[in-house]
Structures are given as structure tokens and as C-alpha cells.
Design a protein around this motif. Structure first.
Motif, PDB file in Angstrom:
ATOM      1  N   ILE A   1     -16.784   7.041  24.784  1.00  0.00           N
ATOM      2  CA  ILE A   1     -17.937   6.734  23.941  1.00  0.00           C
ATOM      3  C   ILE A   1     -18.526   5.387  24.351  1.00  0.00           C
ATOM      4  O   ILE A   1     -17.816   4.413  24.517  1.00  0.00           O
TER       5      ILE A   1
ATOM      6  N   ARG B   1     -23.475   2.161  20.481  1.00  0.00           N
ATOM      7  CA  ARG B   1     -23.730   2.728  19.149  1.00  0.00           C
ATOM      8  C   ARG B   1     -22.453   2.758  18.320  1.00  0.00           C
ATOM      9  O   ARG B   1     -21.595   3.615  18.516  1.00  0.00           O
TER      10      ARG B   1
ATOM     11  N   GLN C   1     -21.299   6.020  16.138  1.00  0.00           N
ATOM     12  CA  GLN C   1     -20.743   7.184  16.824  1.00  0.00           C
ATOM     13  C   GLN C   1     -19.270   7.013  17.181  1.00  0.00           C
ATOM     14  O   GLN C   1     -18.663   7.931  17.712  1.00  0.00           O
TER      15      GLN C   1
END
Length: 163
Positions: free
Chosen positions: A52, A56, A59
Motif C-alpha cells: 500500500i 493515503r 487506505q
């Protein structure tokens, strides 16, 4: 005797691969051992995200879980390898660090040797986060440029998984 410090660590890798999986596990083991070796620290967990982007926060399930545990009073201090592992978004980084500071929770950025609770910590974090964000944006632009060039040459997206 002073109250034990409830210490957690946050680890993240941005790419899912066998090598990164090993890196994530190595980071977890390193921080767990570090925390357990400090007599006045109580192990409060390792929070992790894999595959990831650091741009962000919403998320990242591991990061969000860590923040909830901070709000619940389960954590007093967070250890993280570097500013870019914590966040590559300057606004998010500063918002989160200030939120944690208001809850009297410090973040220790090991690579840069920055403690979020010190006066110079926020200034250094602002500079480091801006650099991390710019680096992330540069990587993204380079990848977009390479994809455009491949398409111009009639080459499709070669990063797709082959089944």
C-alpha cells in the motif's frame, strides 16, 4: 517508579513481493525485540501495511487500527523506521502527528532521529515529509511517462499479472 510506556511500532512496505514480505517480517521482529528489551517499555503491538502506498492514510488498515488504539489509550509511543514509512503526504503526516501530540503520544522516526514531541521535531517532519511526498510524486510521474512511451511504441501494459 514511573509508569511503563506503552510502545508500538508501525511498519509498511509499498510493494507486495517475496523480498518485501521478508523485509516486513524483519521490521516486525526488529521492533518487537527492541521494545521488549527496554525494561520501562510495555509492548503495545506492531501495526503493519503491505503493498500500500504511503500517500493515503485512509487506505491503510494497519495504520487506521493503530490510530484507533491510540485514541483508546493503548499506546503512548510509536516507533517507525522513517518519515516516508509513516506517510508520504505532508498534510496527512502533520495532521496525524499533531493529533497524536495532543493525546501526549510521541512518534520516533528512527532513520531521521526525530521525536515528534520536541520543538524542532515538527519543523524537521515538515521538511522530511515534503521531500518524501515529492519523491513519491516523482516516482509516479516517471512510471506514467514510461507507460505512455510503451504505448506510443505499441507495447501494452507489461506490468499485468500473467495467469
Amino acid at each position: 517508579m514511573a509508569e511503563e510506556l506503552k510502545v508500538a511500532a508501525y511498519v509498511r512496505v509499498s510493494v507486495e513481493s517475496a523480498q518485501m514480505k521478508h523485509s516486513l517480517q524483519a521490521q516486525k521482529e526488529y521492533y518487537q525485540q527492541m521494545i521488549e528489551n527496554e525494561s520501562d517499555w510495555k509492548f503495545a503491538g506492531i501495526y503493519a501495511d503491505k503493498g500500500i502506498s504511503g500517500t493515503r492514510i485512509r487506505q491503510r488498515a494497519g495504520f487506521c487500527e493503530m490510530m484507533k488504539d491510540c485514541e483508546a489509550g493503548k499506546i503512548n509511543k510509536i516507533l517507525v523506521k522513517s518519515v516516508s514509512r509513516f506517510s508520504r503526504n505532508t498534510v496527512d503526516l502533520l495532521r496525524v502527528v499533531r493529533q497524536l501530540k495532543n493525546q501526549n503520544i510521541s512518534v520516533w522516526f528512527e532513520e531521521q532521529k526525530i521525536d515528534s514531541m520536541t520543538e524542532e521535531g515538527e519543523l524537521m517532519l515538515t521538511l522530511m515529509a515534503a521531500i518524501a511526498q515529492a519523491e513519491s510524486e516523482s516516482i509516479s510521474e516517471n512510471e506514467k511517462w514510461a507507460i505512455r512511451k510503451r504505448f506510443e511504441q505499441g507495447i501494452g501494459n507489461t506490468k499485468r499479472r500473467q495467469f
